[in-house]
Design a protein around this motif. Structure first.
Motif, PDB file in Angstrom:
ATOM      1  N   PRO A 148       0.557  -1.315  -0.434  1.00  0.00           N
ATOM      2  CA  PRO A 148       0.245  -0.117  -0.133  1.00  0.00           C
ATOM      3  C   PRO A 148       0.782   1.574   0.407  1.00  0.00           C
ATOM      4  CG  PRO A 148      -0.060  -1.228   1.676  1.00  0.00           C
ATOM      5  CD  PRO A 148       0.642  -1.656   0.846  1.00  0.00           C
ATOM      6  N   ASP A 149       1.920   1.279   0.136  1.00  0.00           N
ATOM      7  CA  ASP A 149       3.109   2.155   0.481  1.00  0.00           C
ATOM      8  C   ASP A 149       3.099   2.929  -0.898  1.00  0.00           C
ATOM      9  OD1 ASP A 149       4.774   0.725   3.515  1.00  0.00           O
ATOM     10  OD2 ASP A 149       2.576   0.947   2.374  1.00  0.00           O
ATOM     11  N   GLU A 150       3.561   4.483  -0.902  1.00  0.00           N
ATOM     12  CA  GLU A 150       4.261   4.883  -1.760  1.00  0.00           C
ATOM     13  C   GLU A 150       5.067   3.986  -2.823  1.00  0.00           C
ATOM     14  OE1 GLU A 150       4.648   7.398   0.656  1.00  0.00           O
ATOM     15  OE2 GLU A 150       6.733   7.955   1.108  1.00  0.00           O
ATOM     16  N   PRO A 151       5.839   3.704  -3.791  1.00  0.00           N
ATOM     17  CA  PRO A 151       6.848   4.019  -4.371  1.00  0.00           C
ATOM     18  C   PRO A 151       7.889   4.870  -4.267  1.00  0.00           C
ATOM     19  CG  PRO A 151       5.727   5.186  -5.680  1.00  0.00           C
ATOM     20  CD  PRO A 151       4.611   5.155  -4.885  1.00  0.00           C
ATOM     21  N   MET A 152       8.391   3.625  -4.300  1.00  0.00           N
ATOM     22  CA  MET A 152      10.119   4.106  -3.338  1.00  0.00           C
ATOM     23  C   MET A 152      11.052   5.473  -4.347  1.00  0.00           C
ATOM     24  SD  MET A 152      10.704   2.778  -0.720  1.00  0.00           S
ATOM     25  CE  MET A 152      12.678   3.419  -0.499  1.00  0.00           C
ATOM     26  N   VAL A 153      10.658   5.477  -5.713  1.00  0.00           N
ATOM     27  CA  VAL A 153      11.467   6.403  -6.258  1.00  0.00           C
ATOM     28  C   VAL A 153      10.358   7.287  -7.392  1.00  0.00           C
ATOM     29  CG1 VAL A 153      12.314   6.017  -8.897  1.00  0.00           C
ATOM     30  CG2 VAL A 153      12.767   4.486  -6.985  1.00  0.00           C
ATOM     31  N   THR A 154      10.613   8.270  -7.081  1.00  0.00           N
ATOM     32  CA  THR A 154       9.742   9.073  -7.936  1.00  0.00           C
ATOM     33  C   THR A 154      10.410  10.331  -8.275  1.00  0.00           C
ATOM     34  OG1 THR A 154       9.800  10.901  -6.038  1.00  0.00           O
ATOM     35  CG2 THR A 154       7.929   9.511  -6.137  1.00  0.00           C
ATOM     36  N   THR A 155       9.818  10.559  -9.961  1.00  0.00           N
ATOM     37  CA  THR A 155      10.364  11.751 -10.764  1.00  0.00           C
ATOM     38  C   THR A 155      10.151  12.961 -10.495  1.00  0.00           C
ATOM     39  OG1 THR A 155       9.668   9.477 -12.350  1.00  0.00           O
ATOM     40  CG2 THR A 155      10.664  11.597 -13.335  1.00  0.00           C
ATOM     41  N   PRO A 156      11.194  13.364 -10.784  1.00  0.00           N
ATOM     42  CA  PRO A 156      11.011  15.056 -10.468  1.00  0.00           C
ATOM     43  C   PRO A 156      10.014  15.919 -10.654  1.00  0.00           C
ATOM     44  CG  PRO A 156      13.102  14.267 -10.237  1.00  0.00           C
ATOM     45  CD  PRO A 156      12.513  13.265 -10.271  1.00  0.00           C
ATOM     46  N   LYS A 157       9.210  16.956 -10.433  1.00  0.00           N
ATOM     47  CA  LYS A 157       7.821  17.233 -11.232  1.00  0.00           C
ATOM     48  C   LYS A 157       9.155  18.365 -12.472  1.00  0.00           C
ATOM     49  CE  LYS A 157       3.803  16.961  -8.986  1.00  0.00           C
ATOM     50  NZ  LYS A 157       4.405  16.069  -7.121  1.00  0.00           N
ATOM     51  N   LYS A 158       8.059  18.204 -13.659  1.00  0.00           N
ATOM     52  CA  LYS A 158       8.351  19.247 -14.118  1.00  0.00           C
ATOM     53  C   LYS A 158       8.703  20.881 -14.044  1.00  0.00           C
ATOM     54  CE  LYS A 158       9.014  16.049 -17.736  1.00  0.00           C
ATOM     55  NZ  LYS A 158       8.617  15.263 -17.988  1.00  0.00           N
ATOM     56  N   SER A 159       7.112  20.727 -12.619  1.00  0.00           N
ATOM     57  CA  SER A 159       7.137  21.817 -12.905  1.00  0.00           C
ATOM     58  C   SER A 159       8.399  22.819 -12.362  1.00  0.00           C
ATOM     59  CB  SER A 159       5.701  22.279 -11.690  1.00  0.00           C
ATOM     60  OG  SER A 159       6.178  22.101 -10.643  1.00  0.00           O
ATOM     61  N   THR A 160       9.627  21.962 -11.830  1.00  0.00           N
ATOM     62  CA  THR A 160      10.713  22.464 -11.363  1.00  0.00           C
ATOM     63  C   THR A 160      11.726  23.223 -11.893  1.00  0.00           C
ATOM     64  OG1 THR A 160      11.893  20.242 -11.138  1.00  0.00           O
ATOM     65  CG2 THR A 160      10.675  21.137  -8.956  1.00  0.00           C
ATOM     66  N   GLU A 161      11.320  22.977 -13.687  1.00  0.00           N
ATOM     67  CA  GLU A 161      13.012  23.305 -14.455  1.00  0.00           C
ATOM     68  C   GLU A 161      12.657  24.564 -14.153  1.00  0.00           C
ATOM     69  OE1 GLU A 161      10.752  21.506 -18.193  1.00  0.00           O
ATOM     70  OE2 GLU A 161      10.468  19.602 -17.512  1.00  0.00           O
ATOM     71  N   GLU A 384      10.875 -13.633  -4.312  1.00  0.00           N
ATOM     72  CA  GLU A 384      10.327 -13.313  -5.619  1.00  0.00           C
ATOM     73  C   GLU A 384      11.019 -12.712  -7.123  1.00  0.00           C
ATOM     74  OE1 GLU A 384       5.784 -14.074  -5.619  1.00  0.00           O
ATOM     75  OE2 GLU A 384       5.647 -12.717  -7.848  1.00  0.00           O
ATOM     76  N   ASN A 385      10.839 -11.386  -6.789  1.00  0.00           N
ATOM     77  CA  ASN A 385      12.091 -10.251  -7.213  1.00  0.00           C
ATOM     78  C   ASN A 385      12.431  -9.484  -7.062  1.00  0.00           C
ATOM     79  OD1 ASN A 385       9.542  -8.480  -7.694  1.00  0.00           O
ATOM     80  ND2 ASN A 385       8.459  -9.576  -9.454  1.00  0.00           N
ATOM     81  N   VAL A 386      13.018  -8.530  -6.903  1.00  0.00           N
ATOM     82  CA  VAL A 386      13.234  -6.604  -6.893  1.00  0.00           C
ATOM     83  C   VAL A 386      12.333  -6.158  -6.576  1.00  0.00           C
ATOM     84  CG1 VAL A 386      14.620  -5.534  -6.888  1.00  0.00           C
ATOM     85  CG2 VAL A 386      15.808  -7.026  -7.708  1.00  0.00           C
ATOM     86  N   ARG A 387      11.139  -5.687  -7.116  1.00  0.00           N
ATOM     87  CA  ARG A 387       9.916  -5.019  -7.106  1.00  0.00           C
ATOM     88  C   ARG A 387       9.375  -5.560  -5.451  1.00  0.00           C
ATOM     89  NH1 ARG A 387       7.461  -5.119 -11.917  1.00  0.00           N
ATOM     90  NH2 ARG A 387       8.871  -3.583 -12.966  1.00  0.00           N
ATOM     91  N   VAL A 388       8.984  -6.899  -5.559  1.00  0.00           N
ATOM     92  CA  VAL A 388       8.490  -7.628  -4.565  1.00  0.00           C
ATOM     93  C   VAL A 388       9.228  -7.204  -2.688  1.00  0.00           C
ATOM     94  CG1 VAL A 388       7.763  -9.760  -3.711  1.00  0.00           C
ATOM     95  CG2 VAL A 388       7.420  -8.951  -5.287  1.00  0.00           C
ATOM     96  N   GLY A 391       8.810  -3.377  -1.587  1.00  0.00           N
ATOM     97  CA  GLY A 391       7.245  -3.321  -1.062  1.00  0.00           C
ATOM     98  C   GLY A 391       7.443  -3.086  -0.145  1.00  0.00           C
ATOM     99  N   ALA A 392       8.470  -5.023   0.386  1.00  0.00           N
ATOM    100  CA  ALA A 392       8.758  -5.458   1.533  1.00  0.00           C
ATOM    101  C   ALA A 392       9.308  -4.453   3.214  1.00  0.00           C
ATOM    102  CB  ALA A 392       9.202  -6.545   1.612  1.00  0.00           C
ATOM    103  N   LYS A 395       6.980  -1.354   2.765  1.00  0.00           N
ATOM    104  CA  LYS A 395       5.874  -1.794   3.817  1.00  0.00           C
ATOM    105  C   LYS A 395       6.735  -1.525   5.322  1.00  0.00           C
ATOM    106  CE  LYS A 395       2.150  -3.645   5.968  1.00  0.00           C
ATOM    107  NZ  LYS A 395       0.988  -2.325   6.274  1.00  0.00           N
ATOM    108  N   LEU A 396       7.512  -2.027   5.388  1.00  0.00           N
ATOM    109  CA  LEU A 396       8.269  -2.022   6.938  1.00  0.00           C
ATOM    110  C   LEU A 396       9.082  -0.776   7.587  1.00  0.00           C
ATOM    111  CD1 LEU A 396       9.619  -3.878   8.727  1.00  0.00           C
ATOM    112  CD2 LEU A 396      11.868  -4.207   8.014  1.00  0.00           C
ATOM    113  N   ILE A 397       9.045   0.114   6.670  1.00  0.00           N
ATOM    114  CA  ILE A 397      10.210   0.870   6.914  1.00  0.00           C
ATOM    115  C   ILE A 397       8.559   1.965   7.594  1.00  0.00           C
ATOM    116  CG2 ILE A 397      10.940   2.660   6.680  1.00  0.00           C
ATOM    117  CD1 ILE A 397      12.495   0.914   7.364  1.00  0.00           C
ATOM    118  N   GLY A 398       7.772   1.974   6.826  1.00  0.00           N
ATOM    119  CA  GLY A 398       5.961   3.098   6.383  1.00  0.00           C
ATOM    120  C   GLY A 398       5.929   2.080   8.520  1.00  0.00           C
ATOM    121  N   THR A 399       5.544   1.421   8.349  1.00  0.00           N
ATOM    122  CA  THR A 399       5.068   0.255   9.252  1.00  0.00           C
ATOM    123  C   THR A 399       5.670   0.943  10.386  1.00  0.00           C
ATOM    124  OG1 THR A 399       3.913  -1.107   8.166  1.00  0.00           O
ATOM    125  CG2 THR A 399       3.615  -2.023  10.758  1.00  0.00           C
ATOM    126  N   ALA A 400       7.613   1.364  10.722  1.00  0.00           N
ATOM    127  CA  ALA A 400       8.132   0.868  12.040  1.00  0.00           C
ATOM    128  C   ALA A 400       7.574   2.581  12.191  1.00  0.00           C
ATOM    129  CB  ALA A 400       9.751   0.808  11.536  1.00  0.00           C
TER     130      ALA A 400
END
Ligand SMILES: Nc1ncnc2c1ncn2[C@@H]1O[C@H](COP(=O)(O)OP(=O)(O)OP(=O)(O)O)[C@@H](O)[C@H]1O
Length: 524
Positions: A148-161, A384-388, A391-392, A395-400
């Motif tokens: 459920p948590d937000e993705p770790m990687v975010t792309t900077p917004k174009k508005s910062t150009e 299973e894979n790196v994405r999973v 995610g874990a 989730k762990l850091i968010g919950t903690a």
């Protein structure tokens, strides 16, 4: 051919324009010109695609630059053509469903006249601009766990150009302005046995685009880092070869743009755009398998790029041979370069990835204390894979964080926090004790002999293997391993070094260590 004639004309225009842009710092000149893609030449206008919004703003706001370009166009073509700029990042594609059967016939481009330009059409085309958005990430596999948590990687917004002024002496290469994800780099890509070869091939491509690994076909199941590696190549090429035009696109966007341009009778724009770039990177190419018309265009694009030593990078979760709906000629194009196969990372690499995620949190000045058993548990359980795995971690850091446990994450808390994500049977914990137990039984010696002081090879060798595994597999610290074996930490260092060398030169030791690792994580 049409596209290369236009390209050729454009090269002349840029050379001419350079004479009028000598007041610009070199870096800025390079940045402006490498961002422009000639798309079509009409009776009254020339259409130029701009890959970076910042460059479009700059040209709009700086009359010296637009005049330099405009004058060069007039000089080279021999008569005035309005320069019409299109910002790929701003225009949007209407991706409403189009029945592809209506447009299946490949579009054959009318021959392009050589300069001086002769009118190629009686009517002025209504111009349509393809768009290159940030990559769209598609989760094809049913999500094995709920994250459920937000993705770790975010792309900077174009508005910062920002729009640098012409006075800037040194214009930094700001990767966030390109259509590549700047967060995907080589230096944050963790390597191990499973991905070392694709990583090496990717680095080679970044250094020598259009060289030995062309096309580079990155193959592997979902979530193993193919997209990351592809964008890392693009980002590195932008740094190593700033003049190169790098286009990274998902197969969905490639298809949408193609369908849309054909629907508007503007296949020419499509061709010019895709054939005038230096590096074309298409993510998840297998999705194009069932698209008849797109396949033909893909083949033509491929030929033109490869014939001109332009680099192509593809990712796919299917091997070329298994993409039966692609014709042989296209499959053999995919296979003509280098196929780099990604495998699921082993335990050590998963632990290293977990630690690299932790590093990222430390850099945000977050204080996190997590014990080794917790890290090993997550790396073992979410294999299973790196994405999973990511995610874990999230989730762990968010919950903690919510529970105010960031500074005291132990195994019990980790199991509790991730309980909802664990669907399968609990895996065997690998820790110092389980390694000692397993190695004793593997070599058929008593645990007390493994831990004791006897120097005979039948005890000393298994002991050194066990010490090595505690370091290599679960990354325990030397003092901790030393304490568990009642030894000095230099003894552990020596054992680690010795077994590492032994693995390099002795196939049997290599096989034995691999077998122990595999059994340790799968049986009791
Ligand atoms: N070796 C690695 N080191 C660091 N991060 C990784 C590694 N492998 C994968 N990742 C991360 O895992 C996530 C998933 O990777 P990515 O999207 O590149 O996988 P993919 O193979 O392209 O998957 P798909 O086939 O579903 O598109 C990304 O956030 C990526 O940064």
């Amino acid at each position: 051919m049409q596209s290369f004639d236009l390209n050729n004309i454009w090269e002349h225009i840029l050379q001419e324009a350079k004479k009028n842009m000598q007041h610009l710092p070199d870096a800025l000149y390079l940045r402006v010109t490498s961002s422009l893609i000639p798309m079509s030449l009409e009776s009254h206008s020339i259409h130029i695609g701009v890959m970076q919004t910042f460059v479009k703003n700059l040209i709009d706001q700086q009359p010296q630059i637009s005049k330099a370009l405009q004058d060069a166009i007039t000089t080279v073509i021999g008569s005035h053509r309005d320069m019409v700029l299109f910002d790929f990042n701003q225009e949007s594609v209407d991706t409403t469903f189009v029945d592809e059967s209506l447009i299946d016939t490949p579009v054959v481009a009318p021959p392009m006249p050589l300069p001086p330009i002769v009118e190629e059409k009686a009517h002025q085309e209504e111009f349509y601009t393809p768009v290159y958005q940030d990559p769209v990430y598609i989760d094809r596999a049913p999500a094995p766990v709920e994250i459920p948590d937000e993705p770790m990687v975010t792309t900077p917004k174009k508005s910062t150009e920002t729009t640098p002024t012409l006075q800037s002496d040194n214009v930094p290469v700001d990767l966030s302005l390109s259509n590549l994800n700047p967060a995907y780099r080589f230096d944050n890509y963790v390597t191990g046995n499973a991905n070392r070869i694709p990583f090496g091939a990717a680095q080679n491509v970044a250094e020598f685009p259009g060289g030995d690994y062309n096309p580079l076909f990155i193959y592997g199941p979902s979530g193993l880092g193919k997209t990351h590696l592809m964008h890392a190549i693009g980002n590195a090429i932008k740094e190593n070869h700033p003049h190169m035009k790098v286009m990274s696109i998902t197969s969905e966007n490639f298809m949408n743009i193609f369908v849309e341009t054909l629907q508007r009778n503007q296949g020419k724009l499509f061709r010019n755009t895709f054939r005038n770039i230096d590096v074309l990177m298409i993510d998840d190419i297998q999705f194009l398998e069932s698209r008849e018309s797109t396949k033909t265009e893909l083949f033509n694009t491929f030929n033109e790029l490869l014939n001109n030593n332009k680099q192509i990078v593809l990712t796919s979760d299917t091997m070329p041979n298994d993409m039966e709906q692609f014709e042989d000629r296209l499959r053999s194009r995919f296979q003509a370069g280098y196929i780099a196969t990604m495998e699921n990372p082993d335990l050590e690499t998963r632990i290293a990835i977990f630690r690299s995620l932790l590093e990222r949190e430390y850099k945000k000045n977050r204080i996190i204390r997590i014990d080794n058993d917790s890290i090993n548990y997550v790396a073992l359980q979410f294999s299973e894979n790196v994405r999973v795995l990511q995610g874990a971690f999230t989730k762990l850091i968010g919950t903690a964080s919510i529970d105010q446990r960031l500074e005291s994450i132990d195994l019990e808390y980790t199991k509790h926090a991730l309980a909802g994500l664990v669907h399968t049977e609990e895996v065997n914990m690998v820790n110092i004790e389980s390694i000692q137990n397993f190695v004793s039984s593997y070599f058929n010696i008593k645990k007390q002999d493994l831990l004791g002081k006897k120097r005979k090879a039948q005890f000393a060798f298994p002991r050194q293997i066990a010490m090595y595994l505690c370091r290599d597999m679960i990354n325990e610290s030397y003092p901790q391993i030393a304490a568990a074996f009642s030894r000095d930490h230099t003894t552990i260092l020596h054992a680690y070094d010795k077994i590492t060398k032994e693995i390099e030169k002795n196939e049997e030791t290599k096989r034995m260590v691999a077998e122990i690792k595999q059994k340790l994580t799968t049986c009791g």
